[in-house]
Design a protein around this motif. Structure first.
Motif, mmCIF file in Angstrom:
data_model
loop_
_atom_site.group_PDB
_atom_site.id
_atom_site.type_symbol
_atom_site.label_atom_id
_atom_site.label_comp_id
_atom_site.label_asym_id
_atom_site.label_seq_id
_atom_site.Cartn_x
_atom_site.Cartn_y
_atom_site.Cartn_z
ATOM 1 N N ILE A 63 0.898 -1.208 0.006
ATOM 2 C CA ILE A 63 0.048 0.137 -0.146
ATOM 3 C C ILE A 63 0.847 1.258 0.044
ATOM 4 C CG2 ILE A 63 -1.514 1.508 1.379
ATOM 5 C CD1 ILE A 63 -2.837 -1.555 2.502
ATOM 6 N N ALA A 64 1.793 1.187 0.802
ATOM 7 C CA ALA A 64 2.861 2.601 0.754
ATOM 8 C C ALA A 64 3.750 2.631 -0.317
ATOM 9 C CB ALA A 64 3.800 2.207 1.906
ATOM 10 N N VAL A 65 4.091 1.793 -1.262
ATOM 11 C CA VAL A 65 4.770 1.810 -2.617
ATOM 12 C C VAL A 65 3.623 2.286 -3.410
ATOM 13 C CG1 VAL A 65 5.848 0.980 -4.262
ATOM 14 C CG2 VAL A 65 6.479 0.315 -1.869
ATOM 15 N N ALA A 66 2.560 1.701 -3.532
ATOM 16 C CA ALA A 66 1.290 1.852 -4.519
ATOM 17 C C ALA A 66 0.941 3.438 -4.299
ATOM 18 C CB ALA A 66 0.280 1.108 -4.570
ATOM 19 N N ILE A 67 0.636 3.588 -3.149
ATOM 20 C CA ILE A 67 0.131 5.239 -2.922
ATOM 21 C C ILE A 67 1.075 6.130 -3.343
ATOM 22 C CG2 ILE A 67 -0.471 6.585 -0.927
ATOM 23 C CD1 ILE A 67 -2.126 4.449 0.356
ATOM 24 N N SER A 68 2.371 5.759 -3.046
ATOM 25 C CA SER A 68 3.465 6.638 -3.189
ATOM 26 C C SER A 68 3.652 6.800 -4.532
ATOM 27 C CB SER A 68 4.977 6.361 -2.539
ATOM 28 O OG SER A 68 4.545 6.273 -1.181
ATOM 29 N N ALA A 85 11.918 11.159 -7.205
ATOM 30 C CA ALA A 85 12.232 12.060 -5.789
ATOM 31 C C ALA A 85 11.009 12.105 -4.932
ATOM 32 C CB ALA A 85 12.764 13.546 -6.026
ATOM 33 N N MET A 86 9.706 12.287 -5.535
ATOM 34 C CA MET A 86 8.612 12.384 -4.727
ATOM 35 C C MET A 86 8.269 10.948 -4.218
ATOM 36 S SD MET A 86 4.904 14.256 -5.906
ATOM 37 C CE MET A 86 4.145 15.185 -4.637
#
Length: 186
Positions: A125-130, A158-159
């Motif tokens: 979730i963290a990677v997908a949302i980012s 970078a984001m």
């Protein structure tokens, strides 16, 4: 998010996430501005962690509180481009990761009480949302003429890095807080 909350409990949840997001943003702007890569992109973005928590824990009400606060704070990063621009930018910035989570929640069979949530789910979730948030935000800003073509890819990555770093930091602090509370209140 628990579905049995009353309207006032949901509203309180939105206000809490709005206030915590505001605090994280204040810390970001006043203490971590040296980590800015380009305008609107930090190599460690703590508010991204609050945004993820608001989505996963607070659902629509949680991200709603963050969304309203982010509209009010957008002029600190982007100047005054008008309310409509700020509204559209924040719809993209908050809406895309919220929709990403809703898709993942369904695909991973995560229940509303988060009882089926696993560590691997959190990482995904963290990677997908980012990634989706960064790509959507940078695309919107590019279309609006605020991101140059030669900086598009670098600013997206970078984001992503800054968002993942902020999420890891906030989630780590949340885990430490919960562990400490469990030790002091068995």
């Amino acid at each position: 998010m628990p579905t049995h909350f009353s309207y006032f409990q949901n509203l309180a949840l939105a206000v809490i996430f709005a206030a915590v997001y505001y605090g994280a943003f204040w810390i970001q702007v006043h203490w971590l501005d040296s980590l800015d890569f380009v305008q609107g992109v930090s190599l460690l973005f703590i508010p991204a962690g609050i945004k993820m928590l608001s989505i996963v824990v607070g659902g629509a009400w949680g991200i709603g509180g963050v969304f309203v606060t982010s509209i009010m704070l957008s002029h600190f990063v982007w100047g005054d481009h008008g309310f409509v621009y700020a509204l559209l930018a924040q719809i993209v910035w908050a809406g895309v990761p919220y929709l990403t989570y809703q898709i993942l929640k369904r695909q991973l069979h995560i229940d509303d009480m988060l009882l089926s949530l696993k560590g691997s789910h959190i990482a995904l979730i963290a990677v997908a949302i980012s990634v989706t948030s960064s790509l959507a935000d940078r695309s919107f800003r590019y279309a609006a003429g605020q991101v140059q073509e030669n900086m598009f890819n670098a600013s997206v990555w970078a984001m992503v890095l800054g968002d993942v770093g902020g999420i890891v930091l906030v989630l780590s602090l949340a885990v430490l807080l919960v562990q400490r509370l469990r030790r002091t209140h068995p």
